[in-house]
Motif scaffolding. Structure first.
Motif, PDB file in Angstrom:
ATOM      1  N   ALA A  11       0.848  -1.203   0.000  1.00 51.24           N
ATOM      2  CA  ALA A  11       0.000   0.000   0.000  1.00 51.24           C
ATOM      3  C   ALA A  11       0.879   1.247   0.000  1.00 51.24           C
ATOM      4  CB  ALA A  11      -0.907  -0.007   1.229  1.00 51.24           C
ATOM      5  N   ASP A  13       0.663   4.333   0.761  1.00 47.35           N
ATOM      6  CA  ASP A  13      -0.112   5.363   1.465  1.00 47.35           C
ATOM      7  C   ASP A  13       0.786   6.539   1.786  1.00 47.35           C
ATOM      8  OD1 ASP A  13      -2.550   4.042   1.336  1.00 47.35           O
ATOM      9  OD2 ASP A  13      -2.125   2.867   3.123  1.00 47.35           O
ATOM     10  N   LYS A  35      -0.610  -0.750  -4.246  1.00 46.33           N
ATOM     11  CA  LYS A  35      -1.972  -0.225  -4.046  1.00 46.33           C
ATOM     12  C   LYS A  35      -1.920   1.289  -3.933  1.00 46.33           C
ATOM     13  CE  LYS A  35      -4.443  -0.409  -0.027  1.00 46.33           C
ATOM     14  NZ  LYS A  35      -5.170   0.865   0.131  1.00 46.33           N
ATOM     15  N   ASP A  62      -7.486   1.493  -4.903  1.00 49.80           N
ATOM     16  CA  ASP A  62      -8.357   1.261  -3.740  1.00 49.80           C
ATOM     17  C   ASP A  62      -9.140   2.529  -3.435  1.00 49.80           C
ATOM     18  OD1 ASP A  62      -9.504   0.154  -1.484  1.00 49.80           O
ATOM     19  OD2 ASP A  62      -7.727   0.429  -0.223  1.00 49.80           O
ATOM     20  N   LYS A  64     -12.538   2.619  -3.038  1.00 50.88           N
ATOM     21  CA  LYS A  64     -13.695   2.298  -2.193  1.00 50.88           C
ATOM     22  C   LYS A  64     -14.903   3.151  -2.574  1.00 50.88           C
ATOM     23  CE  LYS A  64     -10.940   0.940   1.839  1.00 50.88           C
ATOM     24  NZ  LYS A  64      -9.623   1.542   1.493  1.00 50.88           N
ATOM     25  N   LEU A 116     -14.551  -3.113   7.007  1.00 47.99           N
ATOM     26  CA  LEU A 116     -13.171  -2.624   7.135  1.00 47.99           C
ATOM     27  C   LEU A 116     -12.429  -3.355   8.260  1.00 47.99           C
ATOM     28  CD1 LEU A 116     -13.906   1.190   6.756  1.00 47.99           C
ATOM     29  CD2 LEU A 116     -12.699  -0.247   5.103  1.00 47.99           C
ATOM     30  N   THR A 117     -11.156  -3.630   8.016  1.00 51.72           N
ATOM     31  CA  THR A 117     -10.365  -4.391   9.002  1.00 51.72           C
ATOM     32  C   THR A 117     -10.057  -3.569  10.263  1.00 51.72           C
ATOM     33  OG1 THR A 117      -8.394  -3.760   7.773  1.00 51.72           O
ATOM     34  CG2 THR A 117      -9.307  -5.940   7.323  1.00 51.72           C
ATOM     35  N   PRO A 175      -6.310  -6.888   3.748  1.00 49.79           N
ATOM     36  CA  PRO A 175      -5.501  -5.948   4.541  1.00 49.79           C
ATOM     37  C   PRO A 175      -5.549  -6.408   6.012  1.00 49.79           C
ATOM     38  CG  PRO A 175      -7.321  -4.845   3.389  1.00 49.79           C
ATOM     39  CD  PRO A 175      -7.605  -6.325   3.380  1.00 49.79           C
ATOM     40  N   ARG A 178      -0.086  -8.063   9.575  1.00 49.52           N
ATOM     41  CA  ARG A 178       1.080  -7.586  10.309  1.00 49.52           C
ATOM     42  C   ARG A 178       2.072  -8.728  10.529  1.00 49.52           C
ATOM     43  NH1 ARG A 178      -0.516  -3.472   8.924  1.00 49.52           N
ATOM     44  NH2 ARG A 178      -1.046  -1.600  10.098  1.00 49.52           N
ATOM     45  N   GLN A 187      -5.512  -1.101  12.978  1.00 50.00           N
ATOM     46  CA  GLN A 187      -6.085  -2.359  12.469  1.00 50.00           C
ATOM     47  C   GLN A 187      -6.559  -3.224  13.650  1.00 50.00           C
ATOM     48  OE1 GLN A 187      -6.744  -2.882   9.458  1.00 50.00           O
ATOM     49  NE2 GLN A 187      -5.220  -1.885   8.141  1.00 50.00           N
ATOM     50  N   VAL A 205      -2.503  -7.239   1.722  1.00 47.88           N
ATOM     51  CA  VAL A 205      -2.161  -5.821   1.535  1.00 47.88           C
ATOM     52  C   VAL A 205      -1.380  -5.384   2.771  1.00 47.88           C
ATOM     53  CG1 VAL A 205      -3.060  -3.475   1.317  1.00 47.88           C
ATOM     54  CG2 VAL A 205      -4.247  -5.369   0.187  1.00 47.88           C
ATOM     55  N   VAL A 206      -0.205  -4.831   2.556  1.00 48.32           N
ATOM     56  CA  VAL A 206       0.605  -4.354   3.683  1.00 48.32           C
ATOM     57  C   VAL A 206       1.103  -2.941   3.373  1.00 48.32           C
ATOM     58  CG1 VAL A 206       2.587  -4.805   5.176  1.00 48.32           C
ATOM     59  CG2 VAL A 206       1.366  -6.728   4.140  1.00 48.32           C
ATOM     60  N   GLY A 207       0.832  -2.032   4.307  1.00 42.22           N
ATOM     61  CA  GLY A 207       1.269  -0.647   4.129  1.00 42.22           C
ATOM     62  C   GLY A 207       2.370  -0.272   5.096  1.00 42.22           C
ATOM     63  N   ARG A 208       1.985   0.247   6.266  1.00 42.60           N
ATOM     64  CA  ARG A 208       2.944   0.853   7.189  1.00 42.60           C
ATOM     65  C   ARG A 208       4.124  -0.004   7.582  1.00 42.60           C
ATOM     66  NH1 ARG A 208      -2.040   3.116  10.632  1.00 42.60           N
ATOM     67  NH2 ARG A 208      -2.899   1.251   9.628  1.00 42.60           N
ATOM     68  N   PRO A 209       3.956  -1.329   7.768  1.00 36.82           N
ATOM     69  CA  PRO A 209       5.146  -2.118   8.115  1.00 36.82           C
ATOM     70  C   PRO A 209       6.227  -2.054   7.022  1.00 36.82           C
ATOM     71  CG  PRO A 209       3.169  -3.343   8.682  1.00 36.82           C
ATOM     72  CD  PRO A 209       2.725  -2.135   7.883  1.00 36.82           C
TER      73      PRO A 209
HETATM   74  O1  LIG Z   1     -10.756  -3.227   5.172  1.00 37.40           O
HETATM   75  C1  LIG Z   1      -9.783  -2.582   4.728  1.00 37.40           C
HETATM   76  C2  LIG Z   1      -9.753  -2.097   3.424  1.00 37.40           C
HETATM   77  C3  LIG Z   1      -8.652  -1.412   2.996  1.00 37.40           C
HETATM   78  N1  LIG Z   1      -7.597  -1.181   3.806  1.00 37.40           N
HETATM   79  C4  LIG Z   1      -6.435  -0.448   3.265  1.00 37.40           C
HETATM   80  O2  LIG Z   1      -5.278  -1.308   3.310  1.00 37.40           O
HETATM   81  C5  LIG Z   1      -4.138  -0.571   3.715  1.00 37.40           C
HETATM   82  C6  LIG Z   1      -3.583  -1.162   4.982  1.00 37.40           C
HETATM   83  O3  LIG Z   1      -2.500  -0.393   5.430  1.00 37.40           O
HETATM   84  P1  LIG Z   1      -1.644  -0.762   6.730  1.00 37.40           P
HETATM   85  O4  LIG Z   1      -0.693   0.382   6.844  1.00 37.40           O
HETATM   86  O5  LIG Z   1      -0.971  -2.080   6.421  1.00 37.40           O
HETATM   87  O6  LIG Z   1      -2.568  -0.860   7.892  1.00 37.40           O
HETATM   88  C7  LIG Z   1      -4.569   0.886   3.844  1.00 37.40           C
HETATM   89  O7  LIG Z   1      -4.280   1.507   2.614  1.00 37.40           O
HETATM   90  C8  LIG Z   1      -6.081   0.818   4.031  1.00 37.40           C
HETATM   91  O8  LIG Z   1      -6.732   1.931   3.457  1.00 37.40           O
HETATM   92  C9  LIG Z   1      -7.626  -1.651   5.083  1.00 37.40           C
HETATM   93  O9  LIG Z   1      -6.677  -1.470   5.876  1.00 37.40           O
HETATM   94  N2  LIG Z   1      -8.724  -2.359   5.510  1.00 37.40           N
END
Ligand SMILES: O=c1ccn([C@@H]2O[C@H](COP(=O)(O)O)[C@@H](O)[C@H]2O)c(=O)[nH]1
Length: 228
Positions: A11, A13, A35, A62, A64, A116-117, A175, A178, A187, A205-209
């Protein structure tokens, strides 16, 4: 899936497309799938979709989407030529049916975001939902199939029950992933990459880590290896 790296979606972000491109360079061959969410999209990141696609990278848009049917249908239609592989809408029946109409034959695969997670049971209740989260996810997965949706976004915790609803062909994208010991942040329905893979997901899907790591390429490689 022929390349195991495709299982990981990073991700992006970030608030600036140049920063995002620099991160893609740093990750290099550590990832093949990125993403773009609305933070980056609103900052000019939509232009990155064809750029990344032209380099052979896959892009998950993404956004949404959720609005009246006509607006969703035309919005999806306006995005079909960008070259994205996936596009998200919220899993409301009217919205999903409109997105499938807008996608046509050549557009991106449409994924439906179920719950949403970042939501646990209390969050879902606060938002007005009477069903427990797993039941709401399953209901939305069933409605997504009726609408002709290509895949489901849910937490890996629900992957088994969603698979029994959608069958082997449709996609599960999760998503809320971790690596062990990583900060969960906001999350709430979380699994590790290895647990998610064992639960039967197609993509995590992995963003911040990754985006916050000193060595994002190494973290991406470890996540891919954990799912091999
Ligand atoms: O249910 C959902 C749908 C979308 N996301 C998206 O995934 C990434 C997760 O990022 P992290 O940094 O790994 O937490 C983020 O872009 C969310 O918008 C989600 O987390 N949950």
């Amino acid at each position: 899936m022929t390349d195991p790296r495709d299982r990981l979606i990073v991700a992006l972000d970030l608030g600036d497309p140049r920063e995002a491109e620099a991160l893609v360079e740093r990750i290099g061959d550590g990832a093949t799938f990125y993403k773009i969410g609305y933070r980056l999209a609103y900052a000019g990141g939509l232009a990155l979709v064809p750029k990344l696609a032209a380099r052979g990278l896959k892009v998950f848009l993404d956004l949404k989407l959720h609005d009246i049917g006509n607006t969703v249908e035309e919005g999806v239609r306006a995005l079909t030529d960008l070259g994205a592989t996936f596009l998200t809408v919220h899993a409301y029946p009217q919205t999903m049916r409109a997105a499938v109409r807008g996608r046509g034959a050549a557009g991106p695969k449409i994924l439906a975001v179920t719950v949403l997670t970042s939501y646990d049971a209390a969050d879902a209740r606060e938002a007005g939902y009477a069903l427990p989260v797993p039941d709401l996810v399953a209901q939305r997965a069933r409605q997504a199939m009726e609408a002709g949706i290509d895949g489901i976004v849910c937490s890996a915790i629900e992957a088994g029950s969603v698979r029994s609803v959608i069958g082997p062909e449709r996609l599960i994208v999760t998503p809320g992933i971790r690596p062990a010991g990583a900060e969960t942040g906001d999350q709430k329905r979380v699994m590790t990459p290895g647990q998610a893979r064992a639960a039967g997901i197609d993509h995590v899907v992995v963003g911040r880590p990754i985006t916050g790591a000193a060595d994002p390429r190494a973290v991406a490689q470890r996540i891919v290896a954990e799912m091999a």
